[in-house]
Design a protein around this motif. Structure first.
Motif, PDB file in Angstrom:
ATOM      1  N   ALA A   1       0.827  -1.211   0.000  1.00  0.00           N
ATOM      2  CA  ALA A   1       0.000   0.000   0.000  1.00  0.00           C
ATOM      3  C   ALA A   1       0.860   1.260   0.000  1.00  0.00           C
ATOM      4  N   GLN A   2       2.028   1.190   0.629  1.00  0.00           N
ATOM      5  CA  GLN A   2       2.925   2.341   0.634  1.00  0.00           C
ATOM      6  C   GLN A   2       3.410   2.680  -0.775  1.00  0.00           C
ATOM      7  N   LEU A   3       3.488   1.681  -1.627  1.00  0.00           N
ATOM      8  CA  LEU A   3       3.949   1.895  -2.995  1.00  0.00           C
ATOM      9  C   LEU A   3       2.854   2.421  -3.912  1.00  0.00           C
ATOM     10  N   GLY A   4       1.605   2.241  -3.503  1.00  0.00           N
ATOM     11  CA  GLY A   4       0.503   2.670  -4.348  1.00  0.00           C
ATOM     12  C   GLY A   4      -0.642   3.189  -3.499  1.00  0.00           C
ATOM     13  N   SER A   5      -1.693   2.392  -3.413  1.00  0.00           N
ATOM     14  CA  SER A   5      -2.866   2.790  -2.632  1.00  0.00           C
ATOM     15  C   SER A   5      -3.367   1.588  -1.840  1.00  0.00           C
ATOM     16  N   ALA A   6      -4.202   1.864  -0.852  1.00  0.00           N
ATOM     17  CA  ALA A   6      -4.807   0.796  -0.062  1.00  0.00           C
ATOM     18  C   ALA A   6      -5.704  -0.071  -0.952  1.00  0.00           C
ATOM     19  N   ALA A   7      -6.433   0.557  -1.872  1.00  0.00           N
ATOM     20  CA  ALA A   7      -7.306  -0.192  -2.769  1.00  0.00           C
ATOM     21  C   ALA A   7      -6.499  -1.148  -3.644  1.00  0.00           C
TER      22      ALA A   7
END
Length: 193
Positions: free
Chosen positions: A158-164
């Motif tokens: 999620a840190q690299l993109g989004s929680a979704a």
């Protein structure tokens, strides 16, 4: 006395343990991302609390339905499909559903936790009678451990993109596990009944 390493040395036991450990580990990763998901979507704080309750609700319903309505042999044959049911709704988080759709997706995913009911007899059959206490301790300790690793791993995603996106990755990981279960569990360890 049977030790944990003696049990882990047996391929069949390792396989059934992994089949039980991996899906909940991944699902714990998805569940840990519910609060960040609602925050990133700008949803009210109360929505996170409601969403956190839907996965366990689905789990309860799945355990009741599968445990009460299905014969043990049928439960064993449905391990991989139920695991897939856990993962498939999570992949839909890539579409960033709203709170109602997200709640339904999480509840449906929760139904898939009943896959564990189909692994009970194969697990019991794989372990020697003298090692049953140690085996169930190993099962519980491993389950608690991997459920801590899942949130760490998918939190990093999620840190690299989004929680979704990370929740969707959880779904893919669970689906891959279901494919492995279908190939390994059902082919190597068919039902004796």
């Amino acid at each position: 006395m049977v030790r944990a390493r003696d049990l882990l040395a047996v391929r069949r036991i390792r396989t059934v343990l992994l089949a039980q450990w991996l899906p909940p580990a991944f699902a714990a990763g998805a569940e840990s991302l519910i609060v960040p998901y609602t925050g990133q979507r700008g949803l009210p704080f109360g929505d996170a609390a409601l969403l956190l309750g839907t996965l366990p609700l689905g789990m309860l319903l799945g355990y009741l339905a599968v445990g009460r309505l299905l014969h043990p042999v049928t439960r064993e044959r449905l391990v991989a499909p139920l695991t897939a049911l856990l993962g498939l709704p999570l992949t839909a988080f890539a579409l960033r559903p709203g709170p109602v759709a997200a709640g339904v997706l999480l509840a449906v995913a929760g139904l898939g936790f009943a896959h564990g009911l189909g692994l009970q007899r194969p697990f019991l059959a794989a372990i020697p009678t003298a090692g049953r206490g140690q085996a169930f301790s190993l099962l519980a300790a491993g389950m608690m451990t991997v459920q801590g690793v899942g949130p760490m791993a998918f939190g990093a995603v999620a840190q690299l993109g989004s929680a979704a996106g990370a929740m969707s990755c959880v779904g893919v990981a669970v689906l891959l596990t279901a494919g492995w279960q279908a190939r390994v569990i059902n082919s190597r360890y068919p039902n004796a009944d």
